[in-house]
Design a protein around this motif. Structure first.
Motif, PDB file in Angstrom:
ATOM      1  N   SER A 192       0.811  -1.212   0.000  1.00  0.00           N
ATOM      2  CA  SER A 192       0.000   0.000   0.000  1.00  0.00           C
ATOM      3  C   SER A 192       0.851   1.271   0.000  1.00  0.00           C
ATOM      4  O   SER A 192       1.767   1.417   0.814  1.00  0.00           O
ATOM      5  N   VAL A 203      -6.228  -2.716  -2.662  1.00  0.00           N
ATOM      6  CA  VAL A 203      -5.182  -3.011  -1.682  1.00  0.00           C
ATOM      7  C   VAL A 203      -4.183  -1.865  -1.618  1.00  0.00           C
ATOM      8  O   VAL A 203      -3.773  -1.418  -0.532  1.00  0.00           O
ATOM      9  N   GLU A 255      -5.043  -0.538   2.031  1.00  0.00           N
ATOM     10  CA  GLU A 255      -4.421  -1.421   3.021  1.00  0.00           C
ATOM     11  C   GLU A 255      -3.595  -0.591   3.998  1.00  0.00           C
ATOM     12  O   GLU A 255      -2.937   0.384   3.620  1.00  0.00           O
ATOM     13  N   LYS A 256      -3.606  -0.970   5.278  1.00  0.00           N
ATOM     14  CA  LYS A 256      -2.859  -0.251   6.302  1.00  0.00           C
ATOM     15  C   LYS A 256      -1.577  -1.005   6.637  1.00  0.00           C
ATOM     16  O   LYS A 256      -1.556  -2.227   6.669  1.00  0.00           O
ATOM     17  N   THR A 265       1.078  -8.033  -0.293  1.00  0.00           N
ATOM     18  CA  THR A 265      -0.081  -8.838  -0.668  1.00  0.00           C
ATOM     19  C   THR A 265       0.126  -9.514  -2.015  1.00  0.00           C
ATOM     20  O   THR A 265       0.430  -8.857  -3.011  1.00  0.00           O
ATOM     21  N   SER A 322      -6.119 -10.945   3.053  1.00  0.00           N
ATOM     22  CA  SER A 322      -6.323  -9.588   2.569  1.00  0.00           C
ATOM     23  C   SER A 322      -7.788  -9.422   2.178  1.00  0.00           C
ATOM     24  O   SER A 322      -8.162  -9.604   1.020  1.00  0.00           O
ATOM     25  N   LEU A 358      -9.371  -6.802   1.846  1.00  0.00           N
ATOM     26  CA  LEU A 358      -9.494  -5.720   0.875  1.00  0.00           C
ATOM     27  C   LEU A 358      -9.270  -6.226  -0.552  1.00  0.00           C
ATOM     28  O   LEU A 358      -9.955  -5.814  -1.484  1.00  0.00           O
TER      29      LEU A 358
END
Length: 253
Positions: free
Chosen positions: A67, A126, A130-131, A136, A188, A190
């Motif tokens: 991310s 993602v 994503e944090k 991923t 994941s 997301l």
């Protein structure tokens, strides 16, 4: 006094094209191509896994989507081919083949465009949302995208068989949606959600827009000089066209 001129009649608007169902021969041919396409895709995924494993998963580390990292943005197209372990790829292979085949059997060219759309939507969700510094990879985004596409495609294409397939798949695999919501550990969600949204959008974008074929009902039959109207012979092209039209009206083609 002069006679007022009549305004010319406006041309009627052309009717919207009516989707033309595939013939059984076309469906069989596309299903055969879909099988080999998915077999080839799965073979590529496993070959990549062998190379990845032999190099201690360096490919997954180097081409994962992270991310906010601009350098990994192009990797949204490569990450679906990579996995973190043998258990990871084994759990993805079956659903990938089944949902991929069901998504492809109506047309391989459309399927390739759909795959690109899903890979982009999954990877970009993602990348944007994503944090943390999370890498991923995996084909799960494609699986969820194909799943969403298969479930709703019949509604947009107005095919009875595809609608029934969508209902059966949706009812049988609804549990997949539990890993597309926040809070699922170790996956994941997301990427799953992004793939699902891409598949739903693809069902609309790649819906069937083929124009209607001329049928024998649109053309008046010619009458010979004797005045007797010829009757279509069994097995003739006109009889076959009528059969296809009736099956198409029922949504069975």
């Amino acid at each position: 006094m002069g006679v007022p001129e009549k305004e010319p009649k406006k041309r009627p608007k052309k009717d919207r094209p009516v989707p033309v169902p595939m013939s059984p021969e076309q469906m069989i041919a596309e299903a055969r191509k879909a099988f080999f396409v998915m077999f080839g895709l799965l073979a590529v995924v496993w070959l990549v896994q062998l190379a990845n494993y032999s190099d201690h998963y360096a490919l997954s580390r180097d081409y994962a989507v992270v991310s906010g990292d601009i350098g990994t943005l192009p990797d949204v197209l490569v990450a679906p081919l990579l996995h973190w372990s043998w258990a990871h790829i084994e759990s993805n292979s079956g659903p990938l083949f089944v949902f991929g085949f069901l998504a492809a059997y109506r047309g391989v060219a459309r399927f390739l465009g759909l795959t690109l759309l899903i890979a982009l939507s999954s990877g970009l969700v993602v990348w944007f949302f994503e944090k943390g510094d999370v890498a991923t990879v995996g084909a799960s985004g494609l699986i969820f995208g194909y799943f969403g596409y298969v479930v709703v495609r019949g509604l947009f294409d107005r095919h009875l068989i595809d609608t029934l397939i969508g209902i059966v798949m949706g009812a049988s695999f609804a549990y997949l949606l539990t890993v597309a919501v926040p809070g699922t550990p170790g996956v994941s969600w997301l990427g799953h959600l992004g793939g699902l949204l891409g598949g739903l959008a693809g069902a609309w974008i790649f819906r069937d827009r083929r124009a209607a074929r001329p049928t024998t009902g649109d053309i008046a039959p010619r009458t010979p000089a004797g005045g007797n109207t010829p009757q279509p012979q069994p097995g003739s092209d006109s009889t076959r066209a009528d059969l296809y039209k009736e099956l198409g009206d029922l949504g069975l083609l």
